[in-house]
Design an enzyme around this catalytic site. Structure first.
Site, PDB file in Angstrom:
ATOM      1  N   PRO A 137       0.825  -1.213   0.000  1.00 26.54           N
ATOM      2  CA  PRO A 137       0.000   0.000   0.000  1.00 26.54           C
ATOM      3  C   PRO A 137       0.855   1.257   0.000  1.00 26.54           C
ATOM      4  CG  PRO A 137       0.163  -0.848   2.218  1.00 26.54           C
ATOM      5  CD  PRO A 137       0.889  -1.836   1.334  1.00 26.54           C
ATOM      6  N   CYS A 173       3.231  28.022 -17.382  1.00 25.81           N
ATOM      7  CA  CYS A 173       2.813  28.438 -18.725  1.00 25.81           C
ATOM      8  C   CYS A 173       2.276  27.253 -19.522  1.00 25.81           C
ATOM      9  CB  CYS A 173       3.992  29.095 -19.440  1.00 25.81           C
ATOM     10  SG  CYS A 173       3.493  30.024 -20.900  1.00 25.81           S
ATOM     11  N   TYR A 221       1.609  10.846  -4.232  1.00 29.52           N
ATOM     12  CA  TYR A 221       1.727  11.203  -5.645  1.00 29.52           C
ATOM     13  C   TYR A 221       1.556  12.702  -5.883  1.00 29.52           C
ATOM     14  CZ  TYR A 221       1.351   6.188  -5.950  1.00 29.52           C
ATOM     15  OH  TYR A 221       1.559   4.838  -5.764  1.00 29.52           O
TER      16      TYR A 221
END
EC number: 4.1.1.20
Length: 422
Positions: A276, A344, A373
């Site tokens: 996990p 940008c 993440y």
């Protein structure tokens, strides 16, 4: 469940005022809750109390040394996919005997380092890797304990970019080639077959894909045992999902997940590894960002903040949803906004079509479920400074990764001598 809470109009991380943190550190920054990390790890561990299970935290989810060390202190192992992650796990106090090495692209140098560290096992993903690992181990005079990662061709029902168990994915050995691959491994020097490995994807929110995959593994275990292989470990991967938004259906509980594994493998006699990452770290972190300005247009209203896709890639990469809230509620009338960063790229957004009170310059927003993440997918695109990471434990906090200075970034590069002006 997490330990970010409101006290009247202010957001706290455990017992630390998030506004005070922002004043001390500057924005953007990540904030992680020790209590949440402990709670999620402990609940999962307790759910498997009846089995011999080693929880190998997936380091790629959040690779900060402080986070890994928090879990090592609880007895966690680690799932790594590079030498760098292996070094992080060892440095954080995780014993080599609780580390599994996954990933399709292990290099010879990485294999050598892991062999010298004497890790628990290599999760081998192809016939070619089998042969390469055999050569490396033989040259080193060592034996590599191996588990073959098999691809069961199971659709986990998750996002296509985080699905790993279908035939078209790059991971694992094709199901129809599994038995022949084990037979081949048994003939190669320097290898000891110990297990079966499977991982079908990430952010899975129902048990059916796991049941389908685990049932196939149980059948393979029986066939391999009958063929004379001594299978002592089953690496069942990770992938159990978490809620990201208030409207998300609750994913299966750790207890239901544990009961499923016990139902299928409880009599196997095998040591079970679980990998996990998101389940432990995801809800344990927030990203705190400051409002630069607002911009109202004909088609869209924008809140422009100092965090960007460089701090939170998931919305850009996966179209992922993260809850966004003011750190201090101000009672202003709500409007519909896109929350965007200064990078940008049109794809640089943190949330679209969000109902939020109109903020003022310098107001703080908290983006939730950024413990996994987020920092680990971060970049310095547009030569942006990486956001610092902060770990909170009750009323204490410490910066566990500092914000670099521009000179730190530029010092890693050089202008070639032939371009330097005399």
């Amino acid at each position: 469940m997490h330990h970010f809470n409101r006290r009247e109009d202010r957001l706290f991380a455990e017992n630390v005022d998030v506004t005070a943190l922002a004043e001390h550190i500057g924005t953007p920054f990540y904030c992680y809750s020790t209590a949440t990390l402990r709670q999620h790890y402990t609940r999962l561990k307790d759910a498997f109390a009846q089995n011999e299970v080693t929880i190998c935290y997936s380091v790629k989810a959040n690779s900060n040394l402080g986070v890994i060390a928090t879990l090592a202190d609880l007895g966690s192992g680690a799932d790594v996919v590079s030498e760098g992650e292996l070094r992080r796990a060892l440095l954080s106090g995780i014993p080599a005997g609780k580390i599994v090495f996954s990933g399709v692209g292990k290099t010879e140098a990485e294999m050598t380092y892991a062999l010298n560290a004497d890790i628990a096992q290599f999760n081998v993903e192809s016939r070619a890797e089998l042969e390469q690992l055999s050569e490396v181990a033989t040259k080193q005079g060592k034996t590599a304990r191996i588990s073959l990662r098999v691809n069961p061709d199971i659709d986990a029902g998750t996002h296509e970019k985080i699905s790993t168990g279908k035939a078209e994915n790059k991971f694992g050995i094709a199901w129809d080639e599994a038995e022949a691959s084990y037979a081949k491994a048994a003939t190669l020097p320097g290898l000891e077959i110990v297990g079966i490995d499977i991982h079908i994807g990430s952010q899975i929110t129902e048990l059916t894909p796991f049941r389908n995959a685990f049932t196939k593994v149980a059948d393979l275990l029986e066939k391999l045992t009958d063929a004379g292989h001594n299978i002592t470990t089953l690496d069942l991967g990770g992938g159990l999902g978490i809620p990201y938004g208030p409207e998300d259906a609750p994913p299966p509980s750790p207890e239901d997940y544990a009961n499923l594994i016990d139902e299928i493998f409880g009599d196997s006699g095998c040591r079970i590894f679980l990998e996990p990452g998101r389940l432990i770290a995801g809800n344990a972190g927030i990203l705190v960002t400051s409002v630069i300005r607002t911009k109202k247009g004909e088609a869209k209203n924008f809140i422009i903040v100092d965090a960007a896709m460089t701090e939170l890639m998931r919305p850009t990469l996966y179209g992922a949803y993260h809850d966004i809230q003011p750190v201090i509620t101000n009672g202003n009338v709500q409007d519909v906004w896109d929350v965007v960063g200064p990078v940008c790229e049109t794809g640089d957004f943190l949330g679209s079509e969000r109902s939020l009170p109109e903020p003022q310059k310098g107001d703080l927003l908290a983006i939730f479920t950024c413990g996994a993440y987020s920092a680990s997918l971060g970049s310095s695109y547009n030569t942006r400074l990486s956001a610092p990471e902060v770990l909170v434990d009750n009323e204490k906090f410490e910066i566990i990764r500092a914000r670099p200075q521009y000179d730190d970034i530029l010092a890693l590069e050089k202008v070639p001598d032939w371009l330097k002006k005399a």
